[in-house]
Scaffold this motif. Structure first.
Motif, PDB file in Angstrom:
ATOM      1  N   TRP A 226       0.822  -1.205   0.000  1.00 23.72           N
ATOM      2  CA  TRP A 226       0.000   0.000   0.000  1.00 23.72           C
ATOM      3  C   TRP A 226       0.863   1.264   0.000  1.00 23.72           C
ATOM      4  CZ3 TRP A 226      -4.779   0.941  -1.212  1.00 23.72           C
ATOM      5  CH2 TRP A 226      -5.343   2.178  -0.873  1.00 23.72           C
ATOM      6  N   SER A 227       2.021   1.188   0.618  1.00 22.83           N
ATOM      7  CA  SER A 227       2.909   2.360   0.632  1.00 22.83           C
ATOM      8  C   SER A 227       3.381   2.707  -0.771  1.00 22.83           C
ATOM      9  CB  SER A 227       4.110   2.093   1.544  1.00 22.83           C
ATOM     10  OG  SER A 227       4.820   0.937   1.107  1.00 22.83           O
ATOM     11  N   GLU A 228       3.507   1.688  -1.635  1.00 22.44           N
ATOM     12  CA  GLU A 228       3.901   1.956  -3.024  1.00 22.44           C
ATOM     13  C   GLU A 228       2.749   2.597  -3.792  1.00 22.44           C
ATOM     14  OE1 GLU A 228       6.873   1.583  -4.355  1.00 22.44           O
ATOM     15  OE2 GLU A 228       7.700   0.869  -2.444  1.00 22.44           O
ATOM     16  N   LEU A 229       1.519   2.195  -3.490  1.00 27.00           N
ATOM     17  CA  LEU A 229       0.367   2.796  -4.170  1.00 27.00           C
ATOM     18  C   LEU A 229       0.134   4.236  -3.738  1.00 27.00           C
ATOM     19  CD1 LEU A 229      -2.193  -0.165  -4.002  1.00 27.00           C
ATOM     20  CD2 LEU A 229      -0.705   0.477  -5.901  1.00 27.00           C
ATOM     21  N   CYS A 230       0.654   4.609  -2.573  1.00 28.15           N
ATOM     22  CA  CYS A 230       0.485   5.975  -2.084  1.00 28.15           C
ATOM     23  C   CYS A 230       1.469   6.953  -2.717  1.00 28.15           C
ATOM     24  CB  CYS A 230       0.630   6.014  -0.558  1.00 28.15           C
ATOM     25  SG  CYS A 230      -0.715   5.195   0.333  1.00 28.15           S
ATOM     26  N   LYS A 231       2.415   6.450  -3.469  1.00 26.66           N
ATOM     27  CA  LYS A 231       3.356   7.342  -4.138  1.00 26.66           C
ATOM     28  C   LYS A 231       2.663   8.071  -5.298  1.00 26.66           C
ATOM     29  CE  LYS A 231       7.529   4.678  -3.113  1.00 26.66           C
ATOM     30  NZ  LYS A 231       8.701   3.955  -3.681  1.00 26.66           N
TER      31      LYS A 231
END
Length: 247
Positions: A226-231
């Motif tokens: 999810w942290s990658e999708l928040c980029k």
């Protein structure tokens, strides 16, 4: 209005507008009948907000005058700070005084009554309560257990997402729903409180399951954290809001 310095002509004009209210009924496209309400103006009348402000200003001046002649004393946060006798917010009024019978008797003449009033003195004839759990959609006080206190935010997000799972959305539709609806739910509470990190992780997990299409009987692979999708999209993400940073 007379005490606030309005002229007699203006006061009489406003009062005629208040007491001369009448209502008619539209029946089958025709205006019929006439009704004069006992309470005069209705709440949504364009004149009501102005009268409300005038009455609130009059009450404020009376409270200041009462404190000036030492009929009661407000609250001071420090010895060198001015005292605060009252606070007004919308239709709520907070009046501060010392817990003494004499001061309560002086304030009683303001007729501060109503089912939503919360006073700590039975002298006013108002039932004593511990406090509102929620006020304007937010908790009235901060508890030590933030996970328990703000669990209702997680429950709202999960309930919203569960209602959408029965429908078919494209990836673009899911992206819009998560950004505009789901991630907007905790924004109001985050503007006043620091939400528990556990609640944030649970909200993000629910959003990730919705994004990748998980169901109760079928779990799909989450190809990215999810942290990658928040980029930002320029960095390979989808631009979802990182709630832990926003918090």
């Amino acid at each position: 209005m007379s005490k606030l310095g309005f002229s007699l002509q203006w006061t009489n004009l406003v009062m005629r507008c208040v007491i001369s209210v009448s209502y008619s009924f539209l029946i089958n496209g025709q205006v019929q009948g006439s009704l004069s309400p006992r309470r005069c103006l209705r709440q949504g009348d364009p004149l009501s907000p102005y009268l409300f402000v005038i009455c609130a200003q009059g009450l404020s001046e009376m409270l200041v005058d009462y404190e000036r002649i030492r009929l009661f004393k407000g609250v001071s946060v420090a010895a060198s700070c001015p005292s605060v006798s009252h606070l007004f917010f919308a239709y709520d009024s907070l009046i501060f005084c010392r817990a003494r019978t004499k001061e309560c008797v002086e304030l009683k003449q303001f007729q501060i009554q109503g089912h939503q009033s919360e006073m700590q003195f039975t002298l006013f004839g108002i039932s004593q309560v511990d406090g509102h759990d929620m006020y304007l959609g937010l908790p009235t006080f901060s508890m030590w257990n933030k996970r328990f206190q703000f669990g209702y935010i997680r429950d709202r997000v999960v309930k919203k997402l569960q209602g959408w799972k029965e429908k078919f959305f494209s990836q673009g539709g899911k992206e819009v729903l998560i950004k505009s609806v789901v991630q907007a739910i905790p924004t109001y509470a985050m503007s006043c409180f620091i939400i528990s990190d556990i609640i944030i992780r649970e909200i993000e997990s629910a959003c990730a399951r919705f994004w990748w299409g998980n169901t109760s009987d079928h779990k799909r692979v989450h190809w990215l954290k999810w942290s990658e999708l928040c980029k930002p999209k320029s960095m390979g993400g989808l631009g979802f809001r990182d709630l832990s940073i926003f918090n």
